[in-house]
Design a protein around this motif. Structure first.
Motif, PDB file in Angstrom:
ATOM      1  N   GLU A   3       4.293  11.741   1.326  1.00 18.55           N
ATOM      2  CA  GLU A   3       5.558  11.154   0.896  1.00 18.55           C
ATOM      3  C   GLU A   3       5.337   9.793   0.240  1.00 18.55           C
ATOM      4  OE1 GLU A   3       6.804  14.221   3.855  1.00 18.55           O
ATOM      5  OE2 GLU A   3       5.169  12.785   3.743  1.00 18.55           O
ATOM      6  N   MET A   4       4.329   9.041   0.678  1.00 14.58           N
ATOM      7  CA  MET A   4       4.055   7.739   0.080  1.00 14.58           C
ATOM      8  C   MET A   4       3.574   7.901  -1.360  1.00 14.58           C
ATOM      9  SD  MET A   4       4.404   4.677   0.106  1.00 14.58           S
ATOM     10  CE  MET A   4       4.112   3.201   0.989  1.00 14.58           C
ATOM     11  N   SER A   5       2.719   8.883  -1.604  1.00 16.91           N
ATOM     12  CA  SER A   5       2.254   9.086  -2.981  1.00 16.91           C
ATOM     13  C   SER A   5       3.393   9.594  -3.860  1.00 16.91           C
ATOM     14  CB  SER A   5       1.045  10.017  -3.037  1.00 16.91           C
ATOM     15  OG  SER A   5       1.360  11.292  -2.533  1.00 16.91           O
ATOM     16  N   ILE A   6       4.281  10.398  -3.309  1.00 19.74           N
ATOM     17  CA  ILE A   6       5.449  10.871  -4.066  1.00 19.74           C
ATOM     18  C   ILE A   6       6.353   9.697  -4.390  1.00 19.74           C
ATOM     19  CG2 ILE A   6       7.575  12.236  -3.929  1.00 19.74           C
ATOM     20  CD1 ILE A   6       5.927  14.231  -2.169  1.00 19.74           C
ATOM     21  N   ALA A   7       6.651   8.872  -3.379  1.00 22.07           N
ATOM     22  CA  ALA A   7       7.516   7.709  -3.589  1.00 22.07           C
ATOM     23  C   ALA A   7       6.912   6.762  -4.619  1.00 22.07           C
ATOM     24  CB  ALA A   7       7.748   6.986  -2.270  1.00 22.07           C
ATOM     25  N   ALA A   8       5.615   6.518  -4.541  1.00 20.35           N
ATOM     26  CA  ALA A   8       4.947   5.620  -5.491  1.00 20.35           C
ATOM     27  C   ALA A   8       5.028   6.169  -6.910  1.00 20.35           C
ATOM     28  CB  ALA A   8       3.494   5.403  -5.072  1.00 20.35           C
ATOM     29  N   ALA A   9       4.852   7.475  -7.058  1.00 16.95           N
ATOM     30  CA  ALA A   9       4.938   8.093  -8.390  1.00 16.95           C
ATOM     31  C   ALA A   9       6.356   8.004  -8.948  1.00 16.95           C
ATOM     32  CB  ALA A   9       4.476   9.546  -8.323  1.00 16.95           C
ATOM     33  N   PHE A  48       9.914   5.318   0.043  1.00 16.41           N
ATOM     34  CA  PHE A  48      10.548   4.870  -1.192  1.00 16.41           C
ATOM     35  C   PHE A  48      10.897   3.383  -1.079  1.00 16.41           C
ATOM     36  CE2 PHE A  48      14.334   4.210  -3.873  1.00 16.41           C
ATOM     37  CZ  PHE A  48      13.827   4.605  -5.104  1.00 16.41           C
ATOM     38  N   GLU A  49      11.448   2.991   0.054  1.00 17.07           N
ATOM     39  CA  GLU A  49      11.806   1.584   0.254  1.00 17.07           C
ATOM     40  C   GLU A  49      10.562   0.694   0.179  1.00 17.07           C
ATOM     41  OE1 GLU A  49      13.908  -1.206   3.618  1.00 17.07           O
ATOM     42  OE2 GLU A  49      14.498   0.900   3.504  1.00 17.07           O
ATOM     43  N   LEU A  50       9.473   1.124   0.781  1.00 17.19           N
ATOM     44  CA  LEU A  50       8.222   0.357   0.733  1.00 17.19           C
ATOM     45  C   LEU A  50       7.664   0.301  -0.688  1.00 17.19           C
ATOM     46  CD1 LEU A  50       6.318   1.621   3.909  1.00 17.19           C
ATOM     47  CD2 LEU A  50       7.483  -0.576   3.595  1.00 17.19           C
ATOM     48  N   ALA A  51       7.678   1.426  -1.392  1.00 15.10           N
ATOM     49  CA  ALA A  51       7.113   1.494  -2.742  1.00 15.10           C
ATOM     50  C   ALA A  51       7.915   0.664  -3.740  1.00 15.10           C
ATOM     51  CB  ALA A  51       7.035   2.950  -3.207  1.00 15.10           C
ATOM     52  N   CYS A  52       9.197   0.468  -3.466  1.00 12.86           N
ATOM     53  CA  CYS A  52      10.071  -0.296  -4.368  1.00 12.86           C
ATOM     54  C   CYS A  52       9.869  -1.796  -4.262  1.00 12.86           C
ATOM     55  CB  CYS A  52      11.538   0.012  -4.057  1.00 12.86           C
ATOM     56  SG  CYS A  52      12.061   1.645  -4.537  1.00 12.86           S
ATOM     57  N   ALA A  53       9.336  -2.273  -3.162  1.00 11.50           N
ATOM     58  CA  ALA A  53       9.213  -3.715  -2.920  1.00 11.50           C
ATOM     59  C   ALA A  53       8.505  -4.411  -4.073  1.00 11.50           C
ATOM     60  CB  ALA A  53       8.473  -3.958  -1.612  1.00 11.50           C
ATOM     61  N   GLY A  54       9.161  -5.449  -4.586  1.00 11.47           N
ATOM     62  CA  GLY A  54       8.572  -6.245  -5.657  1.00 11.47           C
ATOM     63  C   GLY A  54       8.656  -5.633  -7.042  1.00 11.47           C
ATOM     64  N   THR A  55       9.409  -4.548  -7.190  1.00  7.40           N
ATOM     65  CA  THR A  55       9.563  -3.891  -8.493  1.00  7.40           C
ATOM     66  C   THR A  55      11.029  -3.949  -8.920  1.00  7.40           C
ATOM     67  OG1 THR A  55      10.157  -1.661  -7.751  1.00  7.40           O
ATOM     68  CG2 THR A  55       7.791  -2.221  -7.742  1.00  7.40           C
ATOM     69  N   PRO A  56      11.332  -3.626 -10.168  1.00  4.54           N
ATOM     70  CA  PRO A  56      12.733  -3.569 -10.596  1.00  4.54           C
ATOM     71  C   PRO A  56      13.531  -2.476  -9.874  1.00  4.54           C
ATOM     72  CG  PRO A  56      11.279  -3.655 -12.508  1.00  4.54           C
ATOM     73  CD  PRO A  56      10.404  -3.460 -11.294  1.00  4.54           C
ATOM     74  N   VAL A  57      12.852  -1.627  -9.155  1.00  9.29           N
ATOM     75  CA  VAL A  57      13.506  -0.536  -8.427  1.00  9.29           C
ATOM     76  C   VAL A  57      13.916  -0.998  -7.020  1.00  9.29           C
ATOM     77  CG1 VAL A  57      13.317   1.911  -7.786  1.00  9.29           C
ATOM     78  CG2 VAL A  57      12.033   1.050  -9.741  1.00  9.29           C
ATOM     79  N   GLU A  58      13.441  -2.162  -6.596  1.00 10.93           N
ATOM     80  CA  GLU A  58      13.753  -2.671  -5.262  1.00 10.93           C
ATOM     81  C   GLU A  58      15.260  -2.729  -5.042  1.00 10.93           C
ATOM     82  OE1 GLU A  58      12.345  -6.204  -2.242  1.00 10.93           O
ATOM     83  OE2 GLU A  58      12.045  -6.493  -4.388  1.00 10.93           O
ATOM     84  N   GLY A  59      15.701  -2.211  -3.912  1.00 10.74           N
ATOM     85  CA  GLY A  59      17.121  -2.190  -3.562  1.00 10.74           C
ATOM     86  C   GLY A  59      17.859  -0.954  -4.054  1.00 10.74           C
ATOM     87  N   ALA A  60      17.197  -0.126  -4.834  1.00  6.34           N
ATOM     88  CA  ALA A  60      17.839   1.095  -5.347  1.00  6.34           C
ATOM     89  C   ALA A  60      18.084   2.080  -4.214  1.00  6.34           C
ATOM     90  CB  ALA A  60      16.972   1.755  -6.419  1.00  6.34           C
TER      91      ALA A  60
END
Length: 126
Positions: A3-9, A48-60
């Motif tokens: 799930e982490m690799s999916i979220a990161a992708a 998904f929440e972890l992968a978003c940290a520090g990106t424009p997707v954060e908080g989505a």
């Protein structure tokens, strides 16, 4: 956990799309996830929440739509929900002539909603 690799992708693809569209951020990401894709929804949300940290997707917000697994019997053309774990034996004829999996393996981005632009989704296939 895959799930982490999916979220990161997903985050990587959505972040690239946001850059391409000049979007300041992302409000919502809609995914289509087949029940046979082997994805645990709660784990995907967490990752998904972890992968978003520090990106424009954060908080989505991540909206994952589950697609039921369905199959069709080649000999008699009957279709059925395969369930989980999948039951690939035809409920009508139990024929051994082959079963076609019609749905349930999906894993794709359906849409992205940019932050600051309500109602302006960007279709993103993945």
């Amino acid at each position: 956990m895959h799930e982490m690799s999916i979220a990161a992708a997903v985050v990587e693809q959505v972040e690239a799309a946001a850059r391409d569209h000049g979007a300041p951020g992302v409000a919502r990401v809609r995914l289509q996830v087949g029940e046979l894709a082997g994805v645990v929804a709660e784990a995907l949300d967490f990752c998904f929440e972890l992968a978003c940290a520090g990106t424009p997707v954060e908080g989505a917000v991540l909206d994952a739509e589950t697609v039921a697994g369905r199959a069709r019997c080649a000999p008699c053309s009957v279709e059925w929900a395969v369930g989980m774990p999948p039951d690939l034996a035809c409920p009508s004829c139990s024929g051994g002539g082959g079963v076609e999996l019609l749905s349930g393996r999906e894993l794709q981005i359906l849409a992205v909603e940019w932050a600051g632009r309500p109602g302006a989704p960007a279709e993103q296939k993945g």
